[in-house]
Design a protein around this motif. Structure first.
Motif, PDB file in Angstrom:
ATOM      1  N   ALA A  49       0.782  -1.142  -0.250  1.00 32.06           N
ATOM      2  CA  ALA A  49       0.088  -0.023   0.033  1.00 32.06           C
ATOM      3  C   ALA A  49       0.800   1.184   0.014  1.00 32.06           C
ATOM      4  CB  ALA A  49      -0.995   0.210   1.246  1.00 32.06           C
ATOM      5  N   ASP A  50       0.464   2.104  -0.863  1.00 30.85           N
ATOM      6  CA  ASP A  50       0.911   3.666  -0.921  1.00 30.85           C
ATOM      7  C   ASP A  50       0.215   4.363   0.046  1.00 30.85           C
ATOM      8  OD1 ASP A  50       2.751   3.055  -3.276  1.00 30.85           O
ATOM      9  OD2 ASP A  50       0.926   3.335  -4.432  1.00 30.85           O
ATOM     10  N   ILE A  51      -1.148   4.120   0.288  1.00 35.36           N
ATOM     11  CA  ILE A  51      -2.007   4.491   1.347  1.00 35.36           C
ATOM     12  C   ILE A  51      -2.631   3.314   1.999  1.00 35.36           C
ATOM     13  CG2 ILE A  51      -3.792   6.185   1.689  1.00 35.36           C
ATOM     14  CD1 ILE A  51      -3.413   7.429  -0.721  1.00 35.36           C
ATOM     15  N   LEU A  52      -2.283   3.251   3.353  1.00 34.43           N
ATOM     16  CA  LEU A  52      -2.848   2.343   4.260  1.00 34.43           C
ATOM     17  C   LEU A  52      -3.804   2.887   4.983  1.00 34.43           C
ATOM     18  CD1 LEU A  52      -2.922  -0.609   5.225  1.00 34.43           C
ATOM     19  CD2 LEU A  52      -1.021   0.035   6.670  1.00 34.43           C
ATOM     20  N   ILE A  53      -5.255   2.588   5.153  1.00 35.13           N
ATOM     21  CA  ILE A  53      -6.082   2.903   6.059  1.00 35.13           C
ATOM     22  C   ILE A  53      -6.602   1.770   6.885  1.00 35.13           C
ATOM     23  CG2 ILE A  53      -8.428   3.808   6.218  1.00 35.13           C
ATOM     24  CD1 ILE A  53      -8.280   5.215   3.265  1.00 35.13           C
ATOM     25  N   ILE A  68       1.665   6.297   3.442  1.00 30.41           N
ATOM     26  CA  ILE A  68       0.868   7.272   4.155  1.00 30.41           C
ATOM     27  C   ILE A  68      -0.172   6.390   4.770  1.00 30.41           C
ATOM     28  CG2 ILE A  68      -0.830   8.935   3.789  1.00 30.41           C
ATOM     29  CD1 ILE A  68       0.463   9.453   1.201  1.00 30.41           C
ATOM     30  N   VAL A  69      -0.072   6.362   6.197  1.00 25.99           N
ATOM     31  CA  VAL A  69      -0.735   5.715   6.933  1.00 25.99           C
ATOM     32  C   VAL A  69      -1.879   6.364   7.865  1.00 25.99           C
ATOM     33  CG1 VAL A  69      -1.053   3.846   9.026  1.00 25.99           C
ATOM     34  CG2 VAL A  69       0.972   4.054   7.220  1.00 25.99           C
ATOM     35  N   PHE A  70      -3.349   5.979   7.762  1.00 26.77           N
ATOM     36  CA  PHE A  70      -4.387   6.672   8.355  1.00 26.77           C
ATOM     37  C   PHE A  70      -4.815   5.510   9.415  1.00 26.77           C
ATOM     38  CE2 PHE A  70      -4.485   9.264   4.540  1.00 26.77           C
ATOM     39  CZ  PHE A  70      -4.481  10.588   5.497  1.00 26.77           C
TER      40      PHE A  70
END
Length: 289
Positions: free
Chosen positions: A210-214, A233-235
């Motif tokens: 993941a480039d962006i992990l939610i 990027i982690v949310f």
């Protein structure tokens, strides 16, 4: 209540600061609305039972209303309240022109069908974005009232000048409140989205891509450093209460050295979620006028 940490590391997303910016815009908008129409936007909240975190969340929302100049009306109902009584109260709120937004605090007690309750809120007053009509509009790319937490994540990406177009996104958790709407909203922005959940086999094999992990599961410390791509990027949307403190789904100290950006718990998506709710209430008032 747990104090929000001061953000000094540029890798940490300062949800409180973003929320303050949103609330400042809403406060100006509320003043303009009152000047134009002679009425003040109003939000009605419905809380059923004595769930301590829910009581705190409702209190925080009322405090936000006070900060931006929105009227807040609080309806507290006992645990044994029937579904029919809740639906009756919603019907009354739907008919009252001075009430512009209606929020039913989740979770509801087990004897109540949350989906049925959400269906009863007028789509025009559905500031939480859970009515099926508003969910359906989101699905076809016509986002109006959408769930506040995913919209807060989108706003944080915008504030950070990050366009998810073409990025690999992994959402862990497939709730109607966060997981599904977050996936849809990022698909609407041309990200490549994968949704994982409790039945996913070998979760790590997905999250490391993941480039962006939610992450929105409510499992404390689920995500470790070896599950996160370098520079991701982690949310962290998870909330676990233990000993009067709140913890996220991400093992923050373990993961921080690997990330490009990360939202903390507390002080990350929580303040942004409430600020978006204020924005939606003003939006609802404008639509109804």
């Amino acid at each position: 209540m747990q104090e929000l940490p001061e953000v000094t590391d540029p890798r940490i997303i300062d949800g409180k600061k973003i929320a303050q910016g949103i609330e400042a815009d809403v406060k100006r908008g509320v003043e303009e609305f009152i000047s134009e129409h002679g009425i003040r936007p109003a939000l009605a909240t419905i809380l059923v039972g004595e769930h301590p975190p829910s009581k705190l969340y409702v209190k925080l929302k009322h405090w936000a209303c006070k900060r931006v100049g929105i009227i807040s009306e609080d309806h507290k109902l006992p645990q044994e309240t029937t579904q029919e009584e809740i639906i009756g109260l919603i019907a009354t709120m739907n008919k009252r022109p001075e009430i512009h937004g209606i929020l039913v605090q989740l979770p509801l007690p087990g004897h109540i069908d949350e989906r049925e309750v959400m269906m009863q809120i007028s789509p025009k007053k559905d500031v939480d974005g859970f009515n099926p009509l508003n969910m359906g509009k989101m699905l076809i790319g016509r986002e109006g009232f959408v769930p506040c937490t995913p919209k807060g994540i989108i706003r944080a990406l915008e504030e950070s000048k990050i366009d998810p177009h073409g990025m690999e996104v992994v959402v862990v958790g497939h709730s109607n409140v966060v997981g599904k709407p977050a996936a849809i909203m990022l698909l609407n922005r041309n990200a490549t989205v994968k949704v994982c959940h409790v039945y996913t086999k070998d979760l790590k094999s997905h999250t490391v891509e993941a480039d962006i992990l939610i992450v929105a599961t409510g499992v404390r410390g689920l995500i470790k450093a070896d599950m996160v791509k370098e520079g991701a990027i982690v949310f962290d949307v998870g909330i676990t209460w233990q000993d009067n403190k709140v913890y996220g789904d991400v093992d923050f100290d373990d993961v921080l050295p690997r990330v490009g950006l990360i939202s903390p718990v507390p002080g990350g998506v929580g303040p942004m979620t409430i600020a978006i709710l204020m924005e939606h209430t003003l939006m609802a008032a404008r639509m109804q006028r």
